[in-house]
Write a protein that holds these residues in place. Structure first.
Motif, PDB file in Angstrom:
ATOM      1  N   ALA A  91      44.252  59.243  67.241  1.00  0.00           N
ATOM      2  CA  ALA A  91      45.497  59.918  66.844  1.00  0.00           C
ATOM      3  C   ALA A  91      45.641  61.245  67.577  1.00  0.00           C
ATOM      4  CB  ALA A  91      45.513  60.140  65.327  1.00  0.00           C
ATOM      5  N   SER A  92      44.529  61.971  67.757  1.00  0.00           N
ATOM      6  CA  SER A  92      44.559  63.246  68.487  1.00  0.00           C
ATOM      7  C   SER A  92      44.916  63.018  69.954  1.00  0.00           C
ATOM      8  CB  SER A  92      43.198  63.946  68.392  1.00  0.00           C
ATOM      9  OG  SER A  92      42.924  64.307  67.054  1.00  0.00           O
ATOM     10  N   LYS A  93      44.389  61.918  70.521  1.00  0.00           N
ATOM     11  CA  LYS A  93      44.685  61.622  71.930  1.00  0.00           C
ATOM     12  C   LYS A  93      46.185  61.401  72.136  1.00  0.00           C
ATOM     13  CE  LYS A  93      44.042  57.521  73.646  1.00  0.00           C
ATOM     14  NZ  LYS A  93      43.379  56.271  74.082  1.00  0.00           N
ATOM     15  N   PRO A  97      48.130  66.818  74.511  1.00  0.00           N
ATOM     16  CA  PRO A  97      48.016  66.485  75.944  1.00  0.00           C
ATOM     17  C   PRO A  97      46.559  66.284  76.359  1.00  0.00           C
ATOM     18  CG  PRO A  97      48.589  68.806  75.632  1.00  0.00           C
ATOM     19  CD  PRO A  97      48.671  68.168  74.289  1.00  0.00           C
ATOM     20  N   ARG A  98      46.369  65.651  77.526  1.00  0.00           N
ATOM     21  CA  ARG A  98      45.017  65.310  77.985  1.00  0.00           C
ATOM     22  C   ARG A  98      44.147  66.555  78.162  1.00  0.00           C
ATOM     23  NH1 ARG A  98      41.801  61.485  79.773  1.00  0.00           N
ATOM     24  NH2 ARG A  98      40.373  61.888  81.489  1.00  0.00           N
ATOM     25  N   PHE A 457      49.462  74.868  65.917  1.00  0.00           N
ATOM     26  CA  PHE A 457      50.904  75.065  66.149  1.00  0.00           C
ATOM     27  C   PHE A 457      51.556  73.946  66.973  1.00  0.00           C
ATOM     28  CE2 PHE A 457      49.741  79.516  65.180  1.00  0.00           C
ATOM     29  CZ  PHE A 457      50.660  79.743  64.160  1.00  0.00           C
ATOM     30  N   HIS A 458      50.792  73.254  67.811  1.00  0.00           N
ATOM     31  CA  HIS A 458      51.389  72.255  68.706  1.00  0.00           C
ATOM     32  C   HIS A 458      52.185  71.175  67.965  1.00  0.00           C
ATOM     33  CE1 HIS A 458      51.844  69.717  72.257  1.00  0.00           C
ATOM     34  NE2 HIS A 458      51.423  68.702  71.518  1.00  0.00           N
ATOM     35  N   ARG A 468      55.718  58.949  71.940  1.00  0.00           N
ATOM     36  CA  ARG A 468      54.442  58.606  72.586  1.00  0.00           C
ATOM     37  C   ARG A 468      53.374  58.305  71.541  1.00  0.00           C
ATOM     38  NH1 ARG A 468      50.082  61.553  74.845  1.00  0.00           N
ATOM     39  NH2 ARG A 468      50.975  63.509  74.154  1.00  0.00           N
ATOM     40  N   GLN A 469      53.420  59.056  70.425  1.00  0.00           N
ATOM     41  CA  GLN A 469      52.443  58.821  69.359  1.00  0.00           C
ATOM     42  C   GLN A 469      52.664  57.450  68.710  1.00  0.00           C
ATOM     43  OE1 GLN A 469      51.630  61.999  66.502  1.00  0.00           O
ATOM     44  NE2 GLN A 469      52.833  63.344  67.774  1.00  0.00           N
ATOM     45  N   MET A 470      53.932  57.035  68.624  1.00  0.00           N
ATOM     46  CA  MET A 470      54.233  55.786  67.936  1.00  0.00           C
ATOM     47  C   MET A 470      53.981  54.575  68.841  1.00  0.00           C
ATOM     48  SD  MET A 470      57.646  56.980  65.892  1.00  0.00           S
ATOM     49  CE  MET A 470      57.727  55.624  64.748  1.00  0.00           C
TER      50      MET A 470
END
Length: 620
Positions: A91-93, A97-98, A457-458, A468-470
């Protein structure tokens, strides 16, 4: 297709849909017991012993509070895994960002090494106390935990959970028997649940108890382990899985609370009431138990310590796999991944014993807890963000009152752990020759604080990454018009085994009579490795003649070919010939061996495909 599931070896390996009633509930029971061992590791033992010997039963309420916080955070971790099918690292990935995920991986891996270090030291101390084994030998033995873990994984998730539960059971029974031996005051135990104002050393030990209880690697691990259960991906199925996992978590963590409370009560009854108020070392506790109660209590104490250390190391190496695959998508062989995690923990323990002596291991235990405290915020903050996101969690996003409790707990833990770190560094600063604190430690801490602020904060500021997360792997592309590919230069790797006929036939089908074929064979003798193409031993001459026979045979069938002999490393020689001749396609036969043979002989196909930029067709 590459496996992208968390802990892919055991993903959805435990069926739940064919069971009814209590059997159905029991099918969900297990993951939280693997988590609970982290709440009763040697780091907890040290803080519980110190608290009980110095303040009697006064800090039991701190244990209860930290257990409730752990229950809240672990339930959020399980919720993330069940609802989104992602572990915390994955989930963090997708959320960050990389460039941010690389240091997040580094910090998480460091925390796991620190935790593993505590388990190794604890188990080595237990072996020394029970069998008189030198600590350095005890630490060496722990490397075989890697083999044990592979064995358990091959036997399935239920076998691993059974092993861990049995270890937890041994710890629990050991302390239950010790409770009867030391006979604590029940009235004083009950009074210990009443909150009191903490200051000075009591506050410091309370911070240590909380810091040792809520561990970052457990949050990564729990979000992955719940995915070993195969559930219906409907609202009803997810709700049921959340309910049963909450039961699992509550029971397991309350058992961990019992063990920690038992250690503290044992220290209070055995040491505090007998005037021994400065027991912080595990060895000291064992020695005093021997002096006061004879042989049975200290033997049970050592057995429980070995069981706790053994079970904790198994879960620690699993967590190492999860964060490596999740944060940076790095997948390596399971045995190698676990061996690396274990070696990274064993090396500092070895160095400490050899350079500073066995007495320095207590200080190393404290340092490992400080390192753990640094990483905690990087696991807790994203976890609450992910569970609060209605767009990603939909109907299963946490309610406002849960958010308030979670954020309050998170900031309290982070604040207390920061205080612990500051006090430790202040202590180092008072010692002589401390230039390294200002050159390395303080700049590193500043960088860590800035990263922590970014992590907080991100998700609040960045909205573009939601899609992108979904969609973890991006959207499917339009394939477009399909045109026939004509391969003109095709390499065929041969080894003169019975597989060659099949490999050559598949290669000829790909190119037909218009293509040119490059027959490649590699001589692997010791002479060939040292002398290369100037060698003319019997094997080289025999192989050259065999290649010529293949060439003549193909000419008779109407196909053009050129023989090539390579020398030395098979994968390197095949790749060099392919690249120098500008091949369009490489056809190789798979050996068909696996497991131990792959470990001994290596996998040529796997090595070659990383060295060439052309399609590789593998024929079995």
């Amino acid at each position: 297709m590459a496996k992208t599931e968390s802990l892919s070896e055991v993903h959805q390996s435990v069926s739940t849909d064919k069971r009814k009633g209590w059997r159905r509930i029991l099918s969900f029971i297990g993951p939280a017991y693997l988590i609970s061992v982290g709440y009763m590791d040697p780091g907890n033992w040290a803080t519980d012993l110190a608290g009980g010997s110095k303040f009697g039963y006064q800090l039991i309420w701190v244990l209860l509070m930290s257990n409730l916080i752990a229950l809240l955070l672990q339930s959020l971790s399980a919720r993330l895994g069940i609802v989104r099918g992602l572990d915390l690292a994955q989930a963090s990935k997708h959320a960050y960002p990389r460039w941010a995920n690389i240091p997040l991986f580094g910090l998480a891996q460091t925390a796991i090494i620190a935790c593993d270090l505590a388990e190794i030291i604890g188990m080595a101390i237990g072996l020394q106390l029970l069998f008189g084994l030198p600590l350095i030998w005890g630490i060496s033995i722990t490397i075989f935990d890697t083999i044990l873990l592979l064995f358990l994984l091959n036997k399935g998730m239920r076998a691993m959970e059974g092993f861990i539960v049995s270890m937890v059971f041994i710890v629990g029974i050991s302390f239950l028997v010790e409770m009867f031996i030391v006979e604590p005051s029940l009235k004083d135990v009950v009074r210990g649940f009443e909150p009191s104002i903490l200051s000075g050393d009591a506050l410091y030990i309370a911070i240590g108890i909380i810091g040792a209880t809520v561990m970052p690697h457990n949050l990564y691990l729990h979000s992955s382990l719940v995915q070993t259960r195969k559930i219906e991906r409907t609202n009803k199925g997810i709700k049921e899985a959340l309910k049963f996992n909450l039961i699992d978590t509550t029971v397991a963590l309350n058992l961990a609370f019992f063990v920690n409370a038992a250690i503290l009560i044992l220290a209070a009854a055995a040491f505090y009431t007998n005037g021994h108020h400065e027991v912080a070392e595990i060895q000291d506790a064992h020695k005093l138990l021997s002096n006061i109660f004879g042989d049975v209590a200290p033997a049970l104490f050592a057995i429980a310590l070995i069981a706790a250390g053994q079970s904790s190391t198994v879960t620690g190496t699993l967590a190492g796999q999860i964060i490596m695959e999740g944060h940076i998508n790095l997948r390596i062989q399971p045995w190698l991944r676990r061996l690396i995690t274990r070696l990274l923990a064993i090396i500092p323990a070895f160095f400490t014993i050899l350079h500073y002596g066995e007495n320095a291991l207590g200080g190393l235990l404290v340092l490992s807890q400080v390192v753990l405290s640094l990483q905690l915020g990087f696991a807790v903050i994203p976890l609450i963000h992910f569970n609060s996101d209605k767009k990603l969690m939909k109907d299963f996003a946490i309610k406002t009152w849960v958010k308030v409790l979670a954020w309050t707990s998170a900031f309290a833990i982070i604040a207390l752990n920061v205080k612990l770190v500051i006090e430790e560094i202040s202590g180092w600063a008072k010692e002589g020759n401390n230039w390294w604190i200002y050159v390395f430690v303080i700049p590193a801490l500043i960088a860590i604080v800035l990263l922590l602020l970014y992590v907080f904060f991100h998700p609040l500021l960045e909205k573009k990454n939601r899609e992108r997360q979904m969609v973890p792997h991006g959207n499917a592309l339009e394939i477009g018009k399909i045109e026939k590919i004509n391969y003109q230069r095709i390499g065929i790797a041969v080894d003169f085994s019975k597989n060659d006929r099949n490999t050559i036939r598949h290669a000829l089908i790909q190119g037909g009579k218009d293509a040119h074929y490059y027959l490649i064979h590699v001589v692997e003798t010791a002479a060939a490795r040292y002398h290369g193409e100037i060698v003319m031993d019997h094997e080289t001459q025999s192989d050259a003649e065999n290649l010529e026979k293949y060439k003549v045979n193909l000419e008779d069938l109407g196909y053009d070919s050129t023989p090539f002999i390579g020398f030395g490393s098979t994968s390197k020689a095949i790749a060099d010939i392919s690249n120098k001749n500008g091949l369009d396609l490489l056809v190789m036969g798979a050996h068909g061996h696996k497991g131990l043979k792959d470990l001994i002989f290596g996998t040529t196909v796997d090595a070659v495909r990383h060295k060439v930029n052309i399609p590789v067709l593998i024929i079995r």
